[in-house]
Design a protein around this motif. Structure first.
Motif, mmCIF file in Angstrom:
data_model
loop_
_atom_site.group_PDB
_atom_site.id
_atom_site.type_symbol
_atom_site.label_atom_id
_atom_site.label_comp_id
_atom_site.label_asym_id
_atom_site.label_seq_id
_atom_site.Cartn_x
_atom_site.Cartn_y
_atom_site.Cartn_z
ATOM 1 N N SER A 72 -3.818 -2.017 -3.977
ATOM 2 C CA SER A 72 -3.073 -2.426 -3.055
ATOM 3 C C SER A 72 -3.417 -4.001 -2.641
ATOM 4 O O SER A 72 -2.712 -4.900 -2.329
ATOM 5 C CB SER A 72 -2.586 -1.735 -2.043
ATOM 6 N N GLU A 73 -5.000 -4.131 -2.679
ATOM 7 C CA GLU A 73 -5.716 -5.480 -2.106
ATOM 8 C C GLU A 73 -5.520 -6.306 -3.088
ATOM 9 O O GLU A 73 -5.158 -7.504 -2.608
ATOM 10 C CB GLU A 73 -6.959 -4.913 -1.711
ATOM 11 N N ASP B 181 0.763 -0.994 -0.066
ATOM 12 C CA ASP B 181 0.121 -0.012 0.072
ATOM 13 C C ASP B 181 0.866 1.256 0.037
ATOM 14 O O ASP B 181 0.493 2.173 -0.640
ATOM 15 C CB ASP B 181 -0.981 -0.101 1.169
#
Length: 293
Positions: A43-44, A12
């Motif tokens: 980012s996930e 992240d």
């Protein structure tokens, strides 16, 4: 902090810098007109893809449906269906490549090791009917026989950290990518007999100040070599240990890819997973001076 949270925080932090630059560039070039919000952030998505290679699952669908959707709902509240997640994967390729290059590679210590390994994308009996990698993969030959796919060229330091990599078709000579891969190296580069080349040795020494150290073939004249070089050349087997971990733990190779993009995402995520291992194969060179004495 558990490993998943640590991975997400690092990814992240990278995305906080990368995404604005990427969006600005894409908009200025007219590649995209607008950005639709996804239930999962970049980012996930990257975290889930990398974490798969850190898990013990061998099949991504089983990992996503049986582990992520069942046990990680709290960590990823915006989870989507498996089919929808697969649609997100191609858009993450560039971000993963930049993350690997900027955040995961190690530093040169003056002692480096180089080798290549085959990445098989199709079993030999299915070569003539295989169409996914038509025009990209080629037939090549290693010490274990013929294969159809690519060659992954790798450079590591004595701590087991990845320094550089390159992907080529399976029929490319191992020595061809070397000048492009050693530009940021210094000191000595140890490789097997497949890299023997007088012209390559002279080019690396003259252009990059890197000394290529290899063994000699049985039909070559014997040559004097410093004792330390002989010791390090014998310890080149560390590369085989690393490649074994890449293939059997990080899962950078399988023959079920449905597109070249998914192949690259799988490869890069596997390399990132290896780079983030807390313990890597290491030579522990602190013991070598006593050995030489």
């Amino acid at each position: 902090m558990d490993s998943l949270t640590e991975l997400f925080c690092d990814v992240d932090d990278f995305c906080q810098v990368y995404v604005p630059i990427w969006q600005k560039q894409m908009l200025s070039e007219g590649e995209i007109q607008r950005q639709r919000e996804r239930r999962l952030s970049m980012s996930e998505i990257m975290t889930i893809l990398i974490h798969f290679h850190q898990s013990h699952y061998r099949n991504f669908k089983a990992y996503y449906t049986g582990y992520v959707m069942e046990r990680l709902r709290k960590e990823f509240p915006g989870l989507v269906s498996y089919n929808r997640f697969v649609e997100f994967i191609p858009s993450i390729l560039l971000a993963l490549s930049v993350y690997l290059r900027t955040s995961c590679l190690g530093t040169c210590t003056g002692i480096s090791f180089m080798d290549s390994t085959a990445l098989v994308v199709c079993k030999n009996p299915r070569i003539h009917s295989h169409k996914v990698f038509t025009g990209l993969a080629e037939r090549g030959k290693t010490s274990t026989g013929w294969f159809f796919g690519f060659k992954l060229h790798l450079v590591f330091n004595d701590r087991g950290e990845l320094l550089n990599l390159m992907l080529t078709p399976g029929n490319v000579d191992d020595r061809k990518p070397v000048p492009r891969m050693v530009r940021k190296l210094f000191g000595k580069l140890f490789a097997d007999k497949g890299y023997i080349s007088k012209s390559l040795h002279e080019e690396l020494l003259r252009t990059f100040n890197v000394q290529l150290v290899t063994g000699i073939r049985s039909n070559m004249k014997n040559m004097l070599m410093p004792l330390m070089d002989k010791i390090l050349l014998r310890k080149r087997a560390i590369v085989e240990t690393i490649i074994d971990q890449l293939k059997n733990i990080s899962q950078v190779e399988h023959s079920r890819h449905r597109s070249p993009t998914n192949f690259l995402v799988n490869l890069i995520c596997g390399l990132i997973a290896y780079c983030r291992q807390p313990k890597k194969p290491s030579l522990k060179l602190g013991t070598l001076p006593a050995l030489v004495a």
